[in-house]
Design a protein around this motif. Structure first.
Motif, PDB file in Angstrom:
ATOM      1  N   VAL A   1      13.128   7.578  -3.900  1.00 27.04           N
ATOM      2  CA  VAL A   1      12.771   6.770  -2.729  1.00 27.04           C
ATOM      3  C   VAL A   1      14.037   6.255  -2.053  1.00 27.04           C
ATOM      4  O   VAL A   1      14.971   5.799  -2.712  1.00 27.04           O
ATOM      5  N   VAL A   2      14.037   6.344  -0.724  1.00 27.32           N
ATOM      6  CA  VAL A   2      15.045   5.650   0.090  1.00 27.32           C
ATOM      7  C   VAL A   2      14.318   4.551   0.851  1.00 27.32           C
ATOM      8  O   VAL A   2      13.375   4.818   1.589  1.00 27.32           O
ATOM      9  N   LEU A   3      14.744   3.323   0.627  1.00 32.31           N
ATOM     10  CA  LEU A   3      14.183   2.176   1.343  1.00 32.31           C
ATOM     11  C   LEU A   3      15.120   1.868   2.505  1.00 32.31           C
ATOM     12  O   LEU A   3      16.242   1.407   2.312  1.00 32.31           O
ATOM     13  N   ARG A   4      14.693   2.154   3.710  1.00 34.37           N
ATOM     14  CA  ARG A   4      15.490   1.917   4.909  1.00 34.37           C
ATOM     15  C   ARG A   4      15.117   0.551   5.466  1.00 34.37           C
ATOM     16  O   ARG A   4      13.976   0.319   5.891  1.00 34.37           O
ATOM     17  N   ILE A   5      16.075  -0.363   5.492  1.00 36.51           N
ATOM     18  CA  ILE A   5      15.799  -1.738   5.899  1.00 36.51           C
ATOM     19  C   ILE A   5      16.520  -2.061   7.201  1.00 36.51           C
ATOM     20  O   ILE A   5      17.723  -1.854   7.325  1.00 36.51           O
ATOM     21  N   ASP A   6      15.771  -2.570   8.151  1.00 36.29           N
ATOM     22  CA  ASP A   6      16.328  -3.124   9.388  1.00 36.29           C
ATOM     23  C   ASP A   6      15.561  -4.409   9.654  1.00 36.29           C
ATOM     24  O   ASP A   6      14.585  -4.427  10.400  1.00 36.29           O
TER      25      ASP A   6
ATOM     26  N   VAL B   1       3.447   5.932  -2.893  1.00 31.78           N
ATOM     27  CA  VAL B   1       4.666   6.648  -3.280  1.00 31.78           C
ATOM     28  C   VAL B   1       4.777   6.723  -4.795  1.00 31.78           C
ATOM     29  O   VAL B   1       5.129   7.767  -5.359  1.00 31.78           O
ATOM     30  N   ARG B   2       4.465   5.643  -5.463  1.00 30.98           N
ATOM     31  CA  ARG B   2       4.557   5.605  -6.924  1.00 30.98           C
ATOM     32  C   ARG B   2       3.575   6.569  -7.581  1.00 30.98           C
ATOM     33  O   ARG B   2       3.894   7.210  -8.588  1.00 30.98           O
ATOM     34  N   ASP B   3       2.396   6.715  -6.985  1.00 30.01           N
ATOM     35  CA  ASP B   3       1.352   7.555  -7.588  1.00 30.01           C
ATOM     36  C   ASP B   3       1.472   9.030  -7.226  1.00 30.01           C
ATOM     37  O   ASP B   3       0.745   9.858  -7.768  1.00 30.01           O
ATOM     38  N   ASN B   4       2.354   9.365  -6.298  1.00 29.02           N
ATOM     39  CA  ASN B   4       2.508  10.747  -5.847  1.00 29.02           C
ATOM     40  C   ASN B   4       3.539  11.457  -6.711  1.00 29.02           C
ATOM     41  O   ASN B   4       4.743  11.171  -6.642  1.00 29.02           O
ATOM     42  N   ASN B   5       3.088  12.404  -7.528  1.00 30.97           N
ATOM     43  CA  ASN B   5       3.987  13.084  -8.467  1.00 30.97           C
ATOM     44  C   ASN B   5       5.008  13.983  -7.781  1.00 30.97           C
ATOM     45  O   ASN B   5       6.034  14.325  -8.377  1.00 30.97           O
ATOM     46  N   LYS B   6       4.740  14.389  -6.543  1.00 31.47           N
ATOM     47  CA  LYS B   6       5.701  15.231  -5.826  1.00 31.47           C
ATOM     48  C   LYS B   6       6.905  14.437  -5.320  1.00 31.47           C
ATOM     49  O   LYS B   6       7.944  15.014  -5.017  1.00 31.47           O
ATOM     50  N   ILE B   7       6.726  13.121  -5.219  1.00 36.37           N
ATOM     51  CA  ILE B   7       7.826  12.259  -4.774  1.00 36.37           C
ATOM     52  C   ILE B   7       8.710  11.933  -5.957  1.00 36.37           C
ATOM     53  O   ILE B   7       8.280  11.317  -6.935  1.00 36.37           O
ATOM     54  N   LYS B   8       9.966  12.359  -5.881  1.00 36.43           N
ATOM     55  CA  LYS B   8      10.892  12.224  -7.001  1.00 36.43           C
ATOM     56  C   LYS B   8      11.835  11.035  -6.865  1.00 36.43           C
ATOM     57  O   LYS B   8      12.401  10.574  -7.857  1.00 36.43           O
TER      58      LYS B   8
ATOM     59  N   ARG C   1       0.835  -1.197   0.000  1.00 35.88           N
ATOM     60  CA  ARG C   1       0.000   0.000   0.000  1.00 35.88           C
ATOM     61  C   ARG C   1       0.879   1.259   0.000  1.00 35.88           C
ATOM     62  O   ARG C   1       0.628   2.214  -0.740  1.00 35.88           O
ATOM     63  N   ALA C   2       1.923   1.259   0.808  1.00 35.76           N
ATOM     64  CA  ALA C   2       2.820   2.415   0.883  1.00 35.76           C
ATOM     65  C   ALA C   2       3.582   2.610  -0.420  1.00 35.76           C
ATOM     66  O   ALA C   2       3.721   3.736  -0.917  1.00 35.76           O
ATOM     67  N   ILE C   3       4.085   1.526  -0.990  1.00 32.29           N
ATOM     68  CA  ILE C   3       4.849   1.607  -2.243  1.00 32.29           C
ATOM     69  C   ILE C   3       3.989   2.180  -3.363  1.00 32.29           C
ATOM     70  O   ILE C   3       4.438   3.019  -4.150  1.00 32.29           O
ATOM     71  N   ARG C   4       2.746   1.759  -3.428  1.00 37.92           N
ATOM     72  CA  ARG C   4       1.856   2.260  -4.491  1.00 37.92           C
ATOM     73  C   ARG C   4       1.503   3.729  -4.278  1.00 37.92           C
ATOM     74  O   ARG C   4       1.387   4.492  -5.245  1.00 37.92           O
TER      75      ARG C   4
ATOM     76  N   ARG D   1       8.446  -7.438  -5.870  1.00 34.03           N
ATOM     77  CA  ARG D   1       7.776  -7.149  -7.141  1.00 34.03           C
ATOM     78  C   ARG D   1       7.259  -5.714  -7.185  1.00 34.03           C
ATOM     79  O   ARG D   1       7.429  -5.004  -8.186  1.00 34.03           O
ATOM     80  N   GLU D   2       6.666  -5.251  -6.097  1.00 30.76           N
ATOM     81  CA  GLU D   2       6.166  -3.874  -6.061  1.00 30.76           C
ATOM     82  C   GLU D   2       7.318  -2.869  -6.130  1.00 30.76           C
ATOM     83  O   GLU D   2       7.198  -1.815  -6.758  1.00 30.76           O
ATOM     84  N   LEU D   3       8.431  -3.192  -5.507  1.00 29.85           N
ATOM     85  CA  LEU D   3       9.601  -2.315  -5.586  1.00 29.85           C
ATOM     86  C   LEU D   3      10.168  -2.280  -6.996  1.00 29.85           C
ATOM     87  O   LEU D   3      10.632  -1.236  -7.468  1.00 29.85           O
ATOM     88  N   GLN D   4      10.122  -3.412  -7.672  1.00 27.92           N
ATOM     89  CA  GLN D   4      10.607  -3.452  -9.056  1.00 27.92           C
ATOM     90  C   GLN D   4       9.771  -2.545  -9.958  1.00 27.92           C
ATOM     91  O   GLN D   4      10.309  -1.817 -10.804  1.00 27.92           O
ATOM     92  N   ILE D   5       8.463  -2.559  -9.767  1.00 27.14           N
ATOM     93  CA  ILE D   5       7.583  -1.676 -10.544  1.00 27.14           C
ATOM     94  C   ILE D   5       7.880  -0.221 -10.201  1.00 27.14           C
ATOM     95  O   ILE D   5       7.961   0.643 -11.084  1.00 27.14           O
ATOM     96  N   LEU D   6       8.039   0.069  -8.913  1.00 27.38           N
ATOM     97  CA  LEU D   6       8.358   1.429  -8.474  1.00 27.38           C
ATOM     98  C   LEU D   6       9.673   1.908  -9.085  1.00 27.38           C
ATOM     99  O   LEU D   6       9.789   3.060  -9.521  1.00 27.38           O
ATOM    100  N   LYS D   7      10.657   1.035  -9.136  1.00 26.20           N
ATOM    101  CA  LYS D   7      11.975   1.388  -9.669  1.00 26.20           C
ATOM    102  C   LYS D   7      11.895   1.791 -11.141  1.00 26.20           C
ATOM    103  O   LYS D   7      12.702   2.604 -11.616  1.00 26.20           O
TER     104      LYS D   7
END
Length: 583
Positions: free
Chosen positions: A342-347, A333-340, A328-331, A361-367
């Motif tokens: 993405v930093v994916l912070r993983i812990d 971010v993808r649909d928000n035109n103001k977001i240029k 839900r978050a990835i989509r 898969r969703e990250l691949q589409i976002l990329k």
């Protein structure tokens, strides 16, 4: 009534339960609103010293709460970026004259602690002072505090500086004795999460990887402490080997501590540094004044998506990664035109392979639409690295833990136990594979082969994802995979990451990839809590786990949590071999 049963079962307090059950909740909440309204506003006074006490839990992501009681009673967690931003703001705040590091313990991971320490090094470059005081220093708190211009301890205190160790438990003899065992199916000679079930001693491969990452992290500690205390590695190793900081006198004699004084004497030193009456402000209060953010008026946004905790199947929240909230978050971010960018912070130590692949898969589409830069926190291993490898660029701290490219499955089996105590299990089925697996019968060859096939298929998919993401061959990935764990410092040498650096560095890199200079950041996912979740978060109410923690103690509670977590291990796992707890 089900809600109230849960409230009571979670030990939400007799007094609160009575208020709710007798219809006095409006009066109670009226008091809370009044208390919130009367709460003094925190201000930063002139000649202030910022007190840095990191005994409260530091997490990469602490979502903003809508619960007013959190504001009234405070939280026991701090967001890492808020701490870093506060120190950054303090560099240019004329009212802040210096920083006083206080507290015996640092409730942060090693990579988080290193990031804070690096930020303190930057702070010192402004010419402002940093001092430190504690009754005693744990090794991690000493590592952080060693950055200070002067480090003090109480006369009967000490500083822990002894090197790193890691302990593993092996259950094979226990299994043989009691007839309770874990059936293991794995790929990766280093995938030692299951090694304890297969043998009664550590394998050479596992000893090799543990030794490697411990030495890598220890070298970072030696380099940083040595730079601050003007000592070389040989001197520091001698101090660690002979425990030459085990008393305040020895610590001062070996120039690891600058003085053994009482707290009132330390406070006098702070006054002399400020040359006036000194005012102190805690890091929590400083953040509450808005100093935990870096302000920007730009319309360009860089989204920071936090993937924090075990990877499980389901919704997900700030404590574990679920595919639903992440997708839900990835989509969004993808649909928000103001977001240029993405930093994916993983812990994350990894977890369920299916969930990791759905998120991948969703990250691949976002990329395909926006650049993605990964920032590895304390750990992005196994399933955590599976998500990371899709990125355009990967950053990690030298002390971050990553890799662990391997797969395993574990299934409990009680067949020997039930046979010994005279219990017989009988099955009736319509087809050959209908029964599948029974924990009361020995594992069949058919079930093992089918499960092994799934493990191998998942491992090959893992290799493929990493090979594509990192522009490597399948065999090249396999040679550094097999479940082996690497530090960030090691990972850069074998191509698993691109740069050593902080999340700030990753944000700058994301902006460069997007071709923007001015930007602000925005955090995702954004979790919504219902009223029951809000009650669970009341800091003045002792919930069930708080009571268990109190009864068991800190170390035993960690074991309890691990047992709880393992009950949620369903399906094929891409997970860190074990909890890395450095002693």
């Amino acid at each position: 009534m089900n809600f109230f049963r849960k409230v009571l079962a979670s030990c939400l307090g007799t007094s609160i339960a009575l208020i709710l059950l007798t219809g006095l909740s409006f009066l109670f909440f009226g008091f809370l609103v009044s208390a919130l309204g009367d709460k003094d506003k925190v201000t930063v006074k002139s000649n202030s010293v910022l007190e840095l006490d990191l005994s409260n839990t530091i997490k990469d992501y602490v979502p903003k709460s809508d619960n007013p009681l959190d504001e009234l009673f405070g939280k026991d967690q701090l967001q890492l970026s808020s701490v870093l931003n506060a120190i950054e703001n303090a560099k240019y705040d004329d009212k802040i004259k210096g920083i006083s590091i206080e507290g015996e313990f640092v409730s942060a991971g090693m990579a988080q602690t290193q990031a804070i320490r690096n930020k303190l090094v930057e702070f010192k470059e402004t010419g402002k002072f940093i001092t430190s005081y504690a009754n005693l220093y744990s090794q991690k708190s000493y590592y952080l505090s060693s950055v200070a211009d002067s480090v003090f301890v109480t006369p009967y205190g000490m500083a822990e500086f002894k090197g790193l160790s890691s302990e593993r438990l092996f259950y094979k003899d226990f299994e043989d004795k009691y007839g309770v065992k874990m059936e293991v199916i794995r790929h990766g000679k280093y995938k030692s999460a299951v090694e304890g079930y297969l043998d009664n001693k550590m394998s050479d491969a596992n000893r090799e990887q543990i030794t490697s990452f411990l030495n890598s992290i220890w070298e970072e500690i030696l380099e940083d402490v040595g730079s601050s205390r003007n000592k070389n590695n040989d001197e520091l190793n001698l101090i660690a080997d002979d425990l030459l900081t085990r008393s305040s006198e020895m610590a001062v004699e070996n120039n690891m501590i600058d003085g053994a004084i009482f707290k009132d004497q330390y406070e006098e030193k702070l006054k002399s540094l400020v040359n006036d009456d000194v005012h102190t402000i805690s890091i929590n209060n400083y953040i509450s004044t808005g100093k935990g953010r870096l302000k920007s008026t730009s319309s360009n946004t860089i989204a920071i998506i936090y993937a924090q905790g075990d990877i499980l199947y389901g919704e997900g929240d700030e404590s574990y990664i679920g595919q639903e909230s992440m997708i839900r978050a990835i989509r969004k971010v993808r649909d928000n035109n103001k977001i240029k960018a993405v930093v994916l912070r993983i812990d994350s130590p990894g977890g369920i392979a299916l969930t990791a692949d759905l998120i991948w898969r969703e990250l691949q589409i976002l990329k395909s639409e926006k650049p993605i830069v990964v920032s590895i926190g304390d750990v992005a291993a196994s399933g955590g690295y599976y998500m990371a490898c899709v990125a355009d660029k990967i950053y990690a701290q030298p002390t971050s833990i990553t890799g662990s490219i391997g797969v395993f499955g574990t299934i409990p089996n009680f067949s020997e136990l039930v046979d010994r105590i005279g219990i017989n299990a009988e099955q009736v089925a319509t087809n050959k594979q209908s029964v599948g697996y029974s924990p009361y019968e020995p594992m069949t060859d058919d079930f093992y082969n089918v499960t092994k096939e799934g493990v191998e298929r998942t491992y090959e998919t893992f290799l493929k994802r990493v090979a594509e993401g990192r522009n490597m061959t399948r065999d090249a990935v396999d040679s550094i995979a097999q479940g082996r764990v690497w530090t960030g410092k090691e990972a850069i040498e074998i191509g698993l990451i691109d740069e050593l650096g902080s999340m700030e560095d990753a944000i700058v890199a994301a902006a460069e990839l997007a071709g923007i200079v001015d930007y602000k950041t925005s955090n995702y996912p954004r979790y919504k809590k219902d009223i029951e979740d809000s009650f669970k978060s009341f800091s003045f109410i002792k919930a069930k786990n708080d009571l268990i923690k109190k009864e068991l103690g800190e170390e035993n509670y960690k074991i309890y949590q691990e047992i709880q977590n393992r009950t949620q291990f369903k399906g094929i796992q891409m997970r860190l071999p074990y909890i890395i707890d450095l002693n």
